[in-house]
Design a protein around this motif. Structure first.
Motif, PDB file in Angstrom:
ATOM      1  N   GLU A  90       0.821  -1.279  -0.069  1.00  0.00           N
ATOM      2  CA  GLU A  90       0.079   0.028   0.195  1.00  0.00           C
ATOM      3  C   GLU A  90       1.041   1.542  -0.181  1.00  0.00           C
ATOM      4  O   GLU A  90       0.589   2.184  -0.497  1.00  0.00           O
ATOM      5  CB  GLU A  90      -1.153  -0.047   1.184  1.00  0.00           C
ATOM      6  N   THR A  91       2.100   0.939   0.440  1.00  0.00           N
ATOM      7  CA  THR A  91       3.055   2.404   0.592  1.00  0.00           C
ATOM      8  C   THR A  91       3.933   2.760  -0.715  1.00  0.00           C
ATOM      9  O   THR A  91       4.601   3.350  -1.001  1.00  0.00           O
ATOM     10  CB  THR A  91       4.104   2.481   2.001  1.00  0.00           C
ATOM     11  N   ASP A  92       4.364   1.885  -1.099  1.00  0.00           N
ATOM     12  CA  ASP A  92       5.595   1.840  -2.663  1.00  0.00           C
ATOM     13  C   ASP A  92       4.761   1.581  -4.065  1.00  0.00           C
ATOM     14  O   ASP A  92       4.583   0.750  -3.971  1.00  0.00           O
ATOM     15  CB  ASP A  92       6.055   0.845  -2.194  1.00  0.00           C
ATOM     16  N   ASP A  93       4.007   2.349  -4.533  1.00  0.00           N
ATOM     17  CA  ASP A  93       3.423   2.204  -5.607  1.00  0.00           C
ATOM     18  C   ASP A  93       4.730   1.490  -7.103  1.00  0.00           C
ATOM     19  O   ASP A  93       3.617   1.230  -7.802  1.00  0.00           O
ATOM     20  CB  ASP A  93       2.825   3.612  -6.353  1.00  0.00           C
ATOM     21  N   GLU A  94       6.030   2.619  -6.596  1.00  0.00           N
ATOM     22  CA  GLU A  94       6.568   2.749  -7.919  1.00  0.00           C
ATOM     23  C   GLU A  94       7.200   1.153  -8.003  1.00  0.00           C
ATOM     24  O   GLU A  94       7.105   0.381  -8.720  1.00  0.00           O
ATOM     25  CB  GLU A  94       7.830   3.130  -7.243  1.00  0.00           C
ATOM     26  N   ARG A  95       7.158   0.364  -6.767  1.00  0.00           N
ATOM     27  CA  ARG A  95       7.988  -1.116  -7.081  1.00  0.00           C
ATOM     28  C   ARG A  95       7.255  -1.869  -6.883  1.00  0.00           C
ATOM     29  O   ARG A  95       6.883  -3.266  -7.663  1.00  0.00           O
ATOM     30  CB  ARG A  95       8.078  -0.904  -5.322  1.00  0.00           C
ATOM     31  N   MET A  96       5.312  -1.474  -6.539  1.00  0.00           N
ATOM     32  CA  MET A  96       4.454  -2.349  -6.567  1.00  0.00           C
ATOM     33  C   MET A  96       4.064  -2.467  -8.825  1.00  0.00           C
ATOM     34  O   MET A  96       3.366  -3.672  -8.717  1.00  0.00           O
ATOM     35  CB  MET A  96       2.897  -2.141  -6.067  1.00  0.00           C
ATOM     36  N   ALA A  97       4.294  -1.140  -9.165  1.00  0.00           N
ATOM     37  CA  ALA A  97       4.258  -1.540  -9.984  1.00  0.00           C
ATOM     38  C   ALA A  97       5.027  -2.214 -11.165  1.00  0.00           C
ATOM     39  O   ALA A  97       4.702  -2.974 -11.959  1.00  0.00           O
ATOM     40  CB  ALA A  97       4.170   0.094 -10.922  1.00  0.00           C
ATOM     41  N   PHE A  98       6.630  -2.583 -10.430  1.00  0.00           N
ATOM     42  CA  PHE A  98       7.275  -3.314 -10.918  1.00  0.00           C
ATOM     43  C   PHE A  98       6.851  -4.858 -11.278  1.00  0.00           C
ATOM     44  O   PHE A  98       6.807  -5.693 -11.601  1.00  0.00           O
ATOM     45  CB  PHE A  98       8.605  -3.147 -10.819  1.00  0.00           C
ATOM     46  N   LEU A  99       6.318  -4.732  -9.923  1.00  0.00           N
ATOM     47  CA  LEU A  99       6.008  -6.094  -9.088  1.00  0.00           C
ATOM     48  C   LEU A  99       5.015  -6.128 -10.123  1.00  0.00           C
ATOM     49  O   LEU A  99       4.663  -7.973 -10.617  1.00  0.00           O
ATOM     50  CB  LEU A  99       5.928  -6.766  -7.966  1.00  0.00           C
ATOM     51  N   PHE A 100       3.838  -5.632 -10.760  1.00  0.00           N
ATOM     52  CA  PHE A 100       2.790  -5.727 -11.021  1.00  0.00           C
ATOM     53  C   PHE A 100       2.593  -6.490 -12.644  1.00  0.00           C
ATOM     54  O   PHE A 100       2.017  -6.768 -13.250  1.00  0.00           O
ATOM     55  CB  PHE A 100       1.928  -5.131 -10.897  1.00  0.00           C
ATOM     56  N   SER A 101       3.980  -6.222 -13.169  1.00  0.00           N
ATOM     57  CA  SER A 101       4.508  -5.787 -15.002  1.00  0.00           C
ATOM     58  C   SER A 101       4.748  -7.043 -14.652  1.00  0.00           C
ATOM     59  O   SER A 101       5.382  -8.433 -14.154  1.00  0.00           O
ATOM     60  CB  SER A 101       5.629  -5.036 -14.762  1.00  0.00           C
ATOM     61  N   ALA A 102       4.737  -7.300 -16.424  1.00  0.00           N
ATOM     62  CA  ALA A 102       4.589  -8.728 -16.881  1.00  0.00           C
ATOM     63  C   ALA A 102       6.495  -8.643 -16.650  1.00  0.00           C
ATOM     64  O   ALA A 102       7.311  -8.044 -16.559  1.00  0.00           O
ATOM     65  CB  ALA A 102       4.393  -8.807 -18.142  1.00  0.00           C
ATOM     66  N   PHE A 103       6.243 -10.984 -16.914  1.00  0.00           N
ATOM     67  CA  PHE A 103       8.421 -11.239 -16.941  1.00  0.00           C
ATOM     68  C   PHE A 103       8.420 -10.862 -18.189  1.00  0.00           C
ATOM     69  O   PHE A 103       8.106 -10.584 -19.082  1.00  0.00           O
ATOM     70  CB  PHE A 103       8.230 -12.372 -16.572  1.00  0.00           C
ATOM     71  N   LYS A 104       9.987 -10.318 -18.245  1.00  0.00           N
ATOM     72  CA  LYS A 104      10.791 -10.668 -19.336  1.00  0.00           C
ATOM     73  C   LYS A 104      10.469 -11.966 -20.149  1.00  0.00           C
ATOM     74  O   LYS A 104      10.516 -12.650 -19.448  1.00  0.00           O
ATOM     75  CB  LYS A 104      12.552 -10.334 -19.685  1.00  0.00           C
ATOM     76  N   GLN A 105      10.654 -12.117 -21.507  1.00  0.00           N
ATOM     77  CA  GLN A 105      10.735 -13.951 -21.978  1.00  0.00           C
ATOM     78  C   GLN A 105      11.432 -14.128 -21.656  1.00  0.00           C
ATOM     79  O   GLN A 105      11.597 -15.540 -21.369  1.00  0.00           O
ATOM     80  CB  GLN A 105      10.735 -13.437 -23.407  1.00  0.00           C
ATOM     81  N   SER A 106      12.823 -13.263 -21.537  1.00  0.00           N
ATOM     82  CA  SER A 106      13.837 -14.415 -20.897  1.00  0.00           C
ATOM     83  C   SER A 106      14.356 -13.470 -19.707  1.00  0.00           C
ATOM     84  O   SER A 106      14.680 -12.306 -19.426  1.00  0.00           O
ATOM     85  CB  SER A 106      15.222 -14.304 -22.091  1.00  0.00           C
ATOM     86  N   ARG A 107      14.994 -14.588 -18.739  1.00  0.00           N
ATOM     87  CA  ARG A 107      15.548 -14.091 -17.449  1.00  0.00           C
ATOM     88  C   ARG A 107      17.478 -13.612 -18.125  1.00  0.00           C
ATOM     89  O   ARG A 107      17.488 -12.860 -17.449  1.00  0.00           O
ATOM     90  CB  ARG A 107      15.526 -15.616 -16.970  1.00  0.00           C
ATOM     91  N   GLU A 108      17.097 -14.407 -18.855  1.00  0.00           N
ATOM     92  CA  GLU A 108      18.937 -13.441 -19.703  1.00  0.00           C
ATOM     93  C   GLU A 108      19.001 -11.869 -19.889  1.00  0.00           C
ATOM     94  O   GLU A 108      20.036 -11.311 -19.454  1.00  0.00           O
ATOM     95  CB  GLU A 108      19.377 -13.972 -21.070  1.00  0.00           C
ATOM     96  N   VAL A 109      17.996 -11.357 -19.564  1.00  0.00           N
ATOM     97  CA  VAL A 109      18.005  -9.998 -20.122  1.00  0.00           C
ATOM     98  C   VAL A 109      19.133  -9.235 -18.563  1.00  0.00           C
ATOM     99  O   VAL A 109      19.300  -7.973 -18.693  1.00  0.00           O
ATOM    100  CB  VAL A 109      16.562  -9.387 -20.408  1.00  0.00           C
TER     101      VAL A 109
END
Length: 441
Positions: free
Chosen positions: A22-41
């Motif tokens: 509830e407090t860190d919108d920037e981090r939650m926006a990152f966590l709610f985003s989709a994963f990259k196609q490859s972990r190596e990126v």
């Protein structure tokens, strides 16, 4: 469907979510985003996001106590301000790869679930898919409503079912009806599907076996915590049938007892109303019912006696097997031991002890480094020492008192002696004065 007949759970309570929810919108926006196609990126960001959601998904399942979940249920549970995590499918695929989750269809295909009506179709259609996914791995993201199972939670709850049975009255019988077991586990299993999954897990661990007999399913448990269940045999089926007969007879006896009591009350009421014939009929009916009860009691005693004998024979067989195993172990341990060999061994020990004693005596009598001397020389040296000591004792010494020590002098005797000394001193002084005067004259 993920939860048939049930509404999907709402968002998780705030206390079950991390502080930044509830407090860190920037981090939650990152966590709610989709994963990259490859972990190596960017492996660091990928691993950080994956660790966050893996812990949250597993913790949610354990908090709810439900062994089943699906992608849609998790999306609803982790909804935040109208947004759902876009990478949950990738997280579930990773959990499937790690073995923390398992598809319900694959789980049922890995166990003989043909005794479950809703599992027959899955058992027939899924074995090829399950075999391929087990060998090659399944990299497909689960469908939104595809049912997944928390593997560790399923194992823990299956253990609870087994311990619940072990601590109940049903444990006294080797087999139990599935309906009775379902009633026993009602508080542990919220729905029938979960109950069946727990039984399948126990069946997979070879701790229960299930058989359908005359349209009714019966369950046989392993007799120990770490024992494996034996296959259902004719003895188990016979015991179950006897148990059912005992239960039916007991119910019939209880029903007839109530009927006899009712006939007695009817006869009493007829007597009060002056209806003698009706009262007699009621009493006759009561007598007939009581005779039937006696007959049923005799049959019930016979059934219980047979069951007791069966249980006793099973105990005797267990004791016999234990004796047999003990005799075999004793024979194996005594294989190379005989009376002749034991006597020979004792003789050898005694001979060695005697030899050791002789060696010790021999070593005790040997002089070391030529230090042993002639006894005559030692006696001469001792005589010279005695003569020297006698010469030293010829010194002038005061004589030894011959009288014994006097008794302690009392205070009164000391005072008397002191007065006497004072008088003597006075006399001596007077004489000295007189002698001086005579010299002057």
């Amino acid at each position: 469907m993920c939860s048939p007949g049930e509404a999907p759970p709402g968002p998780a309570p705030a206390g079950d979510l991390p502080p930044e929810w509830e407090t860190d919108d920037e981090r939650m926006a990152f966590l709610f985003s989709a994963f990259k196609q490859s972990r190596e990126v960017n492996s660091t960001e990928w691993d950080s996001k994956m660790a966050f959601w893996v812990g949250l998904v597993l913790a949610r399942g354990r908090r709810r106590g439900a062994v089943r979940t699906c992608l849609r249920e998790l999306q609803n549970g982790f909804e935040r301000r109208g947004s759902v995590p876009l990478g949950l499918g990738t997280v579930l695929r990773e959990l499937l790869r790690r073995g923390k989750l398992q598809r319900e269809s694959d789980f049922m295909a890995s166990v003989d679930s043909s005794w479950i009506s809703w599992g027959v179709g899955v058992f027939i259609l899924k074995p090829l898919k399950w075999t391929l996914s087990s060998v090659l791995g399944d990299s497909k993201i689960p469908e939104e409503e595809e049912v997944l199972i928390y593997v560790e939670l399923l194992q823990e709850k299956a253990e609870e079912v087994y311990r619940l049975y072990q601590g109940s009255a049903l444990c006294s019988h080797p087999v139990v009806a599935l309906s009775e077991l379902r009633s026993l586990c009602a508080s542990l299993c919220p729905d029938e599907r979960t109950f069946y999954l727990l039984l399948l897990q126990l069946q997979k661990e070879k701790r229960v076996t299930i058989l359908e007999q005359n349209g009714e399913k019966i369950v046989k448990f392993a007799r120990g915590l770490h024992a494996k269940v034996s296959p259902m045999n004719d003895v188990d089926i016979g015991v179950y049938q006897l148990m059912q007969s005992e239960q039916l007879l007991s119910q019939k006896v209880e029903s007839l007892s109530q009927e006899a009591e009712k006939c007695k009350e009817d006869a009493r009421s007829a007597c009060r109303a002056g209806k003698k014939q009706l009262a007699l009929r009621c009493l006759k009916s009561k007598r007939r019912t009581e005779r039937r009860i006696e007959e049923l009691h005799s049959k019930l005693d016979a059934v219980q006696g047979i069951l007791d004998r069966i249980y006793a024979s099973q105990t005797d067989q267990m004791v016999f097997n234990a004796y047999q195993a003990g005799v075999g172990a004793l024979k194996l341990s005594m294989k190379d031991v005989t009376v002749e060999r034991a006597e020979n061994l004792v003789d050898q020990i005694q001979e060695l002890c005697d030899t050791q004693d002789e060696v010790a005596q021999t070593l005790a009598g040997v002089g070391i480094n030529g230090l042993e001397m002639d006894s005559e020389e030692l006696e001469k040296e001792l005589d010279s020492l005695l003569q020297d000591s006698s010469k030293d004792s010829s010194l002038d010494l005061p004589p030894v008192p011959q009288k014994g020590l006097s008794a302690p002098i009392s205070d009164a005797e000391l005072e008397a002696e002191l007065e006497q000394l004072s008088v003597s001193a006075g006399v001596v002084q007077s004489q000295a004065v007189l002698e001086g005067m005579n010299q002057n004259f």
